[in-house]
Design a protein around this motif. Structure first.
Motif, short mmCIF file in Angstrom:
data_model
loop_
_atom_site.label_atom_id
_atom_site.label_comp_id
_atom_site.label_asym_id
_atom_site.label_seq_id
_atom_site.Cartn_x
_atom_site.Cartn_y
_atom_site.Cartn_z
N GLY A 8 11.70 9.19 -26.13
CA GLY A 8 10.23 8.86 -26.52
C GLY A 8 9.62 10.40 -26.51
N VAL A 9 8.84 10.47 -27.62
CA VAL A 9 8.20 11.61 -27.70
C VAL A 9 6.65 11.34 -27.92
N ASP A 10 5.55 12.19 -26.99
CA ASP A 10 4.34 11.77 -27.32
C ASP A 10 3.70 12.99 -27.13
N VAL A 11 2.59 13.45 -27.82
CA VAL A 11 1.73 14.73 -27.54
C VAL A 11 1.12 14.70 -26.38
N ASP A 12 0.83 13.75 -25.56
CA ASP A 12 -0.04 13.96 -24.40
C ASP A 12 0.74 13.99 -23.34
N GLU A 14 0.05 14.18 -20.09
CA GLU A 14 -0.30 13.24 -19.04
C GLU A 14 0.65 12.14 -19.12
N LYS A 15 0.56 11.55 -20.25
CA LYS A 15 1.17 10.07 -20.47
C LYS A 15 2.68 10.21 -20.21
N VAL A 16 3.15 11.41 -20.78
CA VAL A 16 4.61 11.65 -20.77
C VAL A 16 4.97 11.88 -19.34
N GLY A 64 -1.58 6.23 -33.14
CA GLY A 64 -2.65 5.38 -33.45
C GLY A 64 -3.13 5.43 -34.78
N THR A 65 -3.53 4.44 -35.22
CA THR A 65 -4.46 4.34 -36.57
C THR A 65 -5.86 3.95 -36.14
N PRO A 66 -6.97 4.76 -35.47
CA PRO A 66 -8.12 4.13 -35.18
C PRO A 66 -8.96 4.19 -36.39
N PRO A 127 6.23 -3.65 -39.29
CA PRO A 127 4.83 -3.65 -38.61
C PRO A 127 5.04 -4.38 -37.00
N GLU A 128 4.34 -3.96 -36.03
CA GLU A 128 4.26 -4.41 -34.87
C GLU A 128 3.45 -5.57 -34.70
N PHE A 129 3.81 -6.69 -33.80
CA PHE A 129 2.72 -7.68 -33.59
C PHE A 129 2.63 -8.08 -32.40
N VAL A 187 1.52 -8.05 -44.47
CA VAL A 187 1.83 -8.76 -43.61
C VAL A 187 0.95 -8.88 -42.30
N LYS A 188 1.31 -7.62 -41.78
CA LYS A 188 0.27 -7.12 -40.52
C LYS A 188 -1.09 -7.15 -40.77
N VAL A 189 -1.75 -6.85 -41.41
CA VAL A 189 -3.27 -6.87 -41.57
C VAL A 189 -3.81 -8.31 -42.00
N GLY A 243 -8.49 -2.66 -29.55
CA GLY A 243 -7.91 -1.73 -30.32
C GLY A 243 -7.33 -2.08 -31.54
N CYS A 244 -7.20 -3.46 -32.02
CA CYS A 244 -6.62 -3.66 -33.16
C CYS A 244 -7.77 -4.58 -34.17
N LEU A 245 -7.84 -5.81 -33.50
CA LEU A 245 -8.39 -6.89 -34.55
C LEU A 245 -9.72 -6.19 -35.30
N VAL A 313 -10.33 -0.99 -22.85
CA VAL A 313 -11.87 -1.16 -23.22
C VAL A 313 -12.21 -0.98 -24.42
N ARG A 314 -11.21 -0.60 -25.39
CA ARG A 314 -11.33 -0.16 -26.78
C ARG A 314 -12.17 -1.44 -27.25
N ASP A 315 -13.55 -1.16 -27.84
CA ASP A 315 -14.20 -1.93 -28.58
C ASP A 315 -14.26 -3.43 -27.55
N1 NAD Z 1 -1.90 -2.02 -28.85
C1 NAD Z 1 -1.44 -2.84 -29.41
O1 NAD Z 1 -1.21 -4.08 -28.89
C2 NAD Z 1 -1.01 -2.76 -31.05
C3 NAD Z 1 -0.24 -3.84 -31.36
C4 NAD Z 1 0.50 -3.83 -32.63
C5 NAD Z 1 0.12 -2.84 -33.65
N2 NAD Z 1 -0.64 -1.62 -32.91
C6 NAD Z 1 -0.71 -0.65 -33.85
O2 NAD Z 1 0.11 0.44 -33.37
C7 NAD Z 1 -0.43 1.60 -33.49
C8 NAD Z 1 -0.44 2.38 -32.24
O3 NAD Z 1 -1.39 1.64 -31.33
P1 NAD Z 1 -1.81 1.98 -29.78
O4 NAD Z 1 -2.76 0.82 -29.50
O5 NAD Z 1 -0.37 2.15 -29.27
O6 NAD Z 1 -2.34 3.51 -29.84
P2 NAD Z 1 -2.75 4.60 -28.85
O7 NAD Z 1 -4.02 5.36 -29.31
O8 NAD Z 1 -2.90 3.72 -27.59
O9 NAD Z 1 -1.48 5.42 -28.54
C9 NAD Z 1 -1.08 6.28 -29.78
C10 NAD Z 1 -0.26 7.20 -28.87
O10 NAD Z 1 0.20 8.20 -29.98
C11 NAD Z 1 0.07 9.45 -29.28
N3 NAD Z 1 0.28 10.70 -30.39
C12 NAD Z 1 -0.63 10.62 -31.33
N4 NAD Z 1 -0.28 11.79 -32.26
C13 NAD Z 1 1.18 11.93 -32.15
C14 NAD Z 1 1.98 12.70 -32.81
N5 NAD Z 1 1.91 13.47 -33.75
N6 NAD Z 1 3.32 12.64 -32.12
C15 NAD Z 1 3.57 11.98 -31.07
N7 NAD Z 1 2.68 11.00 -30.27
C16 NAD Z 1 1.32 11.06 -30.94
C17 NAD Z 1 -1.21 9.53 -28.72
O11 NAD Z 1 -1.01 10.58 -27.70
C18 NAD Z 1 -0.96 8.14 -27.88
O12 NAD Z 1 -0.30 8.23 -26.65
C19 NAD Z 1 -1.86 1.47 -34.22
O13 NAD Z 1 -1.47 1.59 -35.50
C20 NAD Z 1 -2.25 -0.08 -33.81
O14 NAD Z 1 -2.93 -0.54 -34.69
C21 NAD Z 1 -0.93 -1.70 -31.78
#
Ligand code: NAD
Ligand code: UPG
Length: 417
Positions: A8-12, A14-16, A64-66, A127-129, A187-189, A243-245, A313-315
């Motif tokens: 698993g790779v994340d740029v953050d 703290e999370k890692v 993320g796709t905010p 897509p993730e559900f 399908v996802k949207v 963070g989704c709907l 607490v997003r939105d």
């Molecule tokens: N949260 C949900 O329940 C959920 C469910 C289905 C689909 N989704 C979709 O999944 C996606 C992610 O949602 P989320 O809520 O987990 O977002 P999030 O913002 O909570 O997490 C995204 C993570 O990606 C990391 N990141 C950003 N840029 C990066 C990079 N270049 N390389 C590696 N890591 C990187 C961030 O540091 C963060 O930890 C979105 O498109 C969302 O719409 C989310």
């Protein structure tokens, strides 16, 4: 948990750091135990160095796709950066699997990026559900799985590898639908738009019940018995957040407009407006029960998370209402079983406490805005001894009106006269 070896790779960092210690950087029931197990077993390695993916065959992109700042559209910069970061490490035959929720057309564009930089690698969209608060179960036992793949041998290879990844749920009979890219993205949207529409539909009926004297919960029960309608996602109240709907229906609308098909989803604008009116109505109702003004009045807000069993607490409708009341001059105290730390980060100007009694003490009005079990189970008699005035506004149709009224409370709810 499925027996695969995962990096698993994340740029953050703290999370890692938290994940490496087997601790999720968010609250998700059942997740920490599972995480600790897989970290201990050595099957999951986490880090910030994308180079660690060399040797992996399947690469999930779940960033993320905010909502973009100042626009309803999705901000794709994280998806683009994540795919770019993978390119130097891809081998021929590897599959890059998009999981993020993206505007239709994104997969086709990224497939060209992957093909140009890593010949022989293939892109799929899967897509993730999952729902927050149910993420573990939704992941291990999804309702269905969708692969958007290109035609020909590349698509077949992607399908084969994804079937290996999902071997366990597939063996359990999970439906699998293989499509082209645009269908998978849509399908996802479409699913999230339908869910949002269902919630706004019942909230529109709630508006009618409020003026006509009806009871929206009974209405939902009655129409929900029709299997074609179904009772799930017909809970009226403060509406949807998270963070989704909200961001997904806006991004979908923006993308449809770009494609010249804005009219097809224009109703989603109404879905969004109905949803936002619920928040305004809760603010108005608070002023109404306080005799017209909230200024200087003590308001206990029960709930900060956008829904129970989450610290997200997003939105959040609850945090939005709390913020609006504080801005209008109310003396607001917010409490939540899990989301106080995230609420403090998002809205540092709000007074928050983890101590429910402290939030209730001296309140002129109590607002139940996120239906945590702890709030639904409140004893109205004991709660009545803490507050200054026994007035409760039920924003989630979560309390038994008769029981609260019997304990001397004035009870008002969204969706009831
Ligand atoms: N949260 C949900 O329940 C959920 C469910 C289905 C689909 N989704 C979709 O999944 C996606 C992610 O949602 P989320 O809520 O987990 O977002 P999030 O913002 O909570 O997490 C995204 C993570 O990606 C990391 N990141 C950003 N840029 C990066 C990079 N270049 N390389 C590696 N890591 C990187 C961030 O540091 C963060 O930890 C979105 O498109 C969302 O719409 C989310
Ligand atoms: O009858 C209902 C059901 C939900 N909500 C609200 O709707 C929001 C969203 O709830 P939910 O869908 O359970 O949460 P999410 O975790 O945001 O999950 C949605 O968004 C995810 C991200 O795209 C998808 O994967 C999920 O399938 C989809 O349910 C919350 O604020 C709820 O309070 C209601 O107001 N009434």
């Amino acid at each position: 948990a499925s027996g695969h070896d995962v990096v698993g790779v994340d740029v953050d960092p703290e999370k890692v750091g938290a994940l490496a210690l087997g601790k999720a950087p968010f609250f998700e029931p059942g997740f920490d135990g599972l995480l600790a197990d897989v970290i201990r077993s050595g099957r999951l390695e986490v880090g910030t160095d994308v180079g660690a993916i060399a040797g992996c065959a399947v690469h999930f992109v779940c960033v993320g796709t905010p909502q973009a700042a100042g626009s309803p559209a999705a901000d794709l910069r994280f998806v683009d950066a994540a795919v770019d970061s993978l390119l130097p490490h891809l081998g021929a035959g590897d599959v890059v699997v998009g999981k993020s929720t993206v505007p239709v057309g994104t997969a086709g564009r990224l497939a060209d990026v992957v093909a140009a930089a890593a010949p022989g690698a293939v892109l799929a969209w899967n897509p993730e559900f999952l729902r927050e608060g149910h993420a573990v179960d939704d992941t291990l036992h999804p309702d269905r799985i969708v692969y958007g793949v290109p035609g020909g041998a590349a698509g077949e290879r992607a399908t084969r590898l994804l079937d290996e990844v999902y071997a366990i749920p597939l063996a359990e009979g999970m439906p699998r639908i293989v499509t082209d890219y645009p269908t998978a993205e849509l399908v996802k949207v479409a699913a999230n738009s339908f869910l949002a529409t269902k919630i706004s539909f019942i909230n529109a009926m709630a508006e009618l019940c409020e003026v006509a004297g009806g009871d929206v919960t009974q209405l939902a029960d009655a129409i929900g018995h029709d299997a074609r309608i179904g009772r799930r996602f017909l809970n009226a109240g403060l509406g949807f957040g998270g963070g989704c709907l909200p961001k997904d229906i806006r991004a979908f609308t923006a993308r449809a407009e770009e494609l010249g098909a804005g009219e097809a989803v224009a109703f989603l604008g109404e879905v969004d407006r109905i949803n936002n009116r619920r928040r305004s109505r809760m603010v108005e109702l608070t002023a109404e029960v306080l005799g017209g003004s909230v200024t200087g009045r003590r308001v206990a807000v029960l709930g900060a998370a956008f829904k129970p069993e989450s610290d997200d607490v997003r939105d959040s409708p609850a945090l939005d209402v709390a913020t609006r009341l504080a801005e209008a001059g109310a003396d607001v105290v917010v409490t939540d079983p899990q989301a106080v730390p995230t609420a403090r980060r998002r809205a540092p100007q709000l007074a928050c406490t983890e101590d429910l009694d402290e939030a209730l003490r001296g309140a002129d009005v109590v607002l139940l805005l996120t239906e945590w079990r702890q709030f639904r189970d409140l004893d109205p008699v004991r709660t009545g001894e803490l507050v200054a005035h026994r007035t409760v506004l039920d924003g989630r149709q979560a309390l038994d009106r008769a029981v609260w009224e019997a304990a001397g409370w004035r009870y008002r709810a969204l969706g009831r006269a």
